[in-house]
Design a protein around this motif. Structure first.
Motif, mmCIF file in Angstrom:
data_model
loop_
_atom_site.group_PDB
_atom_site.id
_atom_site.type_symbol
_atom_site.label_atom_id
_atom_site.label_comp_id
_atom_site.label_asym_id
_atom_site.label_seq_id
_atom_site.Cartn_x
_atom_site.Cartn_y
_atom_site.Cartn_z
ATOM 1 N N ALA A 1 0.606 -19.821 -23.723
ATOM 2 C CA ALA A 1 -0.112 -18.630 -23.268
ATOM 3 C C ALA A 1 0.701 -17.368 -23.551
ATOM 4 C CB ALA A 1 -0.413 -18.732 -21.781
ATOM 5 N N THR A 2 0.038 -16.217 -23.488
ATOM 6 C CA THR A 2 0.718 -14.938 -23.684
ATOM 7 C C THR A 2 0.597 -14.034 -22.458
ATOM 8 O OG1 THR A 2 -1.255 -14.034 -24.753
ATOM 9 C CG2 THR A 2 0.451 -14.964 -26.198
ATOM 10 N N GLY A 3 0.146 -14.595 -21.354
ATOM 11 C CA GLY A 3 0.035 -13.787 -20.148
ATOM 12 C C GLY A 3 -0.093 -14.649 -18.906
ATOM 13 N N ALA A 4 0.164 -14.021 -17.761
ATOM 14 C CA ALA A 4 0.052 -14.724 -16.483
ATOM 15 C C ALA A 4 -0.162 -13.701 -15.378
ATOM 16 C CB ALA A 4 1.305 -15.555 -16.205
ATOM 17 N N THR A 5 -0.800 -14.131 -14.305
ATOM 18 C CA THR A 5 -0.969 -13.286 -13.116
ATOM 19 C C THR A 5 -0.176 -13.879 -11.958
ATOM 20 O OG1 THR A 5 -2.954 -14.491 -12.412
ATOM 21 C CG2 THR A 5 -3.274 -12.567 -13.841
ATOM 22 N N PHE A 6 0.129 -13.054 -10.977
ATOM 23 C CA PHE A 6 0.907 -13.510 -9.835
ATOM 24 C C PHE A 6 0.618 -12.626 -8.632
ATOM 25 C CE2 PHE A 6 3.279 -10.342 -12.103
ATOM 26 C CZ PHE A 6 3.942 -9.607 -11.142
ATOM 27 N N PRO A 7 0.798 -13.148 -7.406
ATOM 28 C CA PRO A 7 0.512 -12.366 -6.200
ATOM 29 C C PRO A 7 1.667 -11.442 -5.821
ATOM 30 C CG PRO A 7 1.144 -14.587 -5.589
ATOM 31 C CD PRO A 7 1.104 -14.556 -7.100
ATOM 32 N N ILE A 8 1.321 -10.286 -5.288
ATOM 33 C CA ILE A 8 2.294 -9.320 -4.772
ATOM 34 C C ILE A 8 1.888 -8.977 -3.347
ATOM 35 C CG2 ILE A 8 3.320 -7.032 -5.035
ATOM 36 C CD1 ILE A 8 2.585 -7.157 -8.006
ATOM 37 N N SER A 9 2.781 -9.214 -2.403
ATOM 38 C CA SER A 9 2.514 -8.889 -1.004
ATOM 39 C C SER A 9 2.931 -7.446 -0.733
ATOM 40 C CB SER A 9 3.283 -9.836 -0.075
ATOM 41 O OG SER A 9 2.882 -11.175 -0.299
ATOM 42 N N VAL A 10 2.133 -6.738 0.037
ATOM 43 C CA VAL A 10 2.357 -5.315 0.286
ATOM 44 C C VAL A 10 2.764 -5.091 1.742
ATOM 45 C CG1 VAL A 10 1.333 -3.011 0.190
ATOM 46 C CG2 VAL A 10 0.608 -4.774 -1.440
#
Length: 342
Positions: free
Chosen positions: A207-216
């Motif tokens: 793959a050439t991309g990925a998503t991930f969670p960010i807590s605020v």
């Protein structure tokens, strides 16, 4: 008398038998306890010992003898001046050699740097330890580099409520190798806890991309954080503003009276207050030479908005300025105090 004598002899015989048996029981228990206590780490190694930044490696830990019942827990750490967050997360700082086995192999990740680095790794158990090292080389930017990094945005601005989770996205130039490619994610400065994510995100193999969670998270006022995605040879940046669950006003960064730095920006957060018809915000400054837009018009889907703060160069450093935001037909006005920086 004869009967009593026989009973006494029998009692003495039983006591002798018990005393005689006790050493036999201790003799059986002692070697087992000693065996568990003396299970030692014989060696540890990494394969491959040299990797390109972000790649996965395998670490092996070997004991001097098979692990006893329940297995042997081996503590893991890097020997850097500051702990490698990638190694800590990928290993959990420990590994268990299963019962009856002498070794265990597990995947590891280490952080990326802009120069070739050698990181020493230590595995320890029962007062014994072994060390190995892994070399990490920055990838050739012509072959692999982070090409994009962003946080899901609204109206060009990444604003999120404290206590919520947003999505970050990274993109790389070439498909990730077998084992995937770990892209380092860092806050800048690192102690800014407005946003939290894992120290790296793995782009899956091919793959050439990925998503991930960010807590605020934030405090009583909006807070800004810049985040970077890095493979050692270049950094991509994105930003996020965390706002509390109430009407608030603050600044994005320090406010200065001279050019040459970043632009001066404030931010209004609407919190979790329902505003189906949008919101009109009036802004005022109590200090001549420090001006803000007179009005902001936000849509029903916006959580907040940044706004420019103009500071005349003649405004003395150290001047304290109050900026007030008034929500027309909304809650009570809110005020933030800023100090003009050099």
């Amino acid at each position: 008398m004869g009967l009593m004598a026989n009973l006494s002899k029998a009692a003495v015989g039983r006591r002798v038998a018990v005393l005689t048996a006790a050493p036999l029981l201790f003799g059986l228990a002692t070697p087992l306890a000693a065996q568990a206590a003396t299970t030692a780490v014989e060696s540890t190694s990494v394969s491959p010992s040299t990797i390109s930044a972000g790649e996965e490696a395998l670490q092996k830990v070997t004991l001097t003898e098979p692990a006893p019942a329940g297995g042997t827990v081996v503590a893991l750490r890097d020997l850097n001046e500051f702990e490698d967050p990638n190694y800590a997360r990928s290993t959990g700082r420990k590994v268990t050699v299963p019962e009856g086995q002498r070794s265990v192999t597990f995947p590891i990740r280490v952080q990326s740097e802009d120069t070739t680095t050698v990181t020493s790794l230590e595995a320890s158990a029962n007062g014994t330890a072994a060390r190995t090292a892994i070399t990490v080389e920055p990838p050739d930017w012509r072959e692999q580099v982070v090409t994009g990094f962003w946080v899901k945005q609204q109206y060009g601005q990444a604003i999120a409520l404290t206590g919520t989770t947003v999505t970050g996205t990274v993109q790389i130039k070439s498909p990730a190798p077998v084992g995937g490619l770990a892209v380092d994610i860092r806050n800048n400065p690192v102690w800014n806890d407005t946003a939290y994510s894992a120290p790296y995100v793995v782009v899956p193999a091919g793959a050439t991309g990925a998503t991930f969670p960010i807590s605020v998270s934030t405090d009583q006022n909006p807070r800004y954080v810049q985040m970077t995605a890095d493979l050692g040879n270049d950094k991509a940046t994105s930003s996020l503003i965390g706002t509390p669950k109430k009407f608030s006003v603050g600044t994005v960064r320090e406010i200065r009276n001279k050019s040459g730095y970043w632009p001066n920006y404030g931010v209004v957060g609407l919190g979790d207050i329902w505003h189906p018809f949008g919101a009109v915000i009036k802004l005022t400054s109590d200090t001549p030479g420090v001006t803000v837009p007179p009005e902001l018009q936000l849509s029903s889907s916006e959580l907040g908005r940044t706004f420019p703060i103009q500071v005349d160069p003649s405004t003395p450093i150290g001047t304290k300025v109050k900026i007030t935001a008034t929500w027309v037909l909304g809650p009570a006005p809110v005020t933030t105090e800023i100090t003009i920086q050099d």
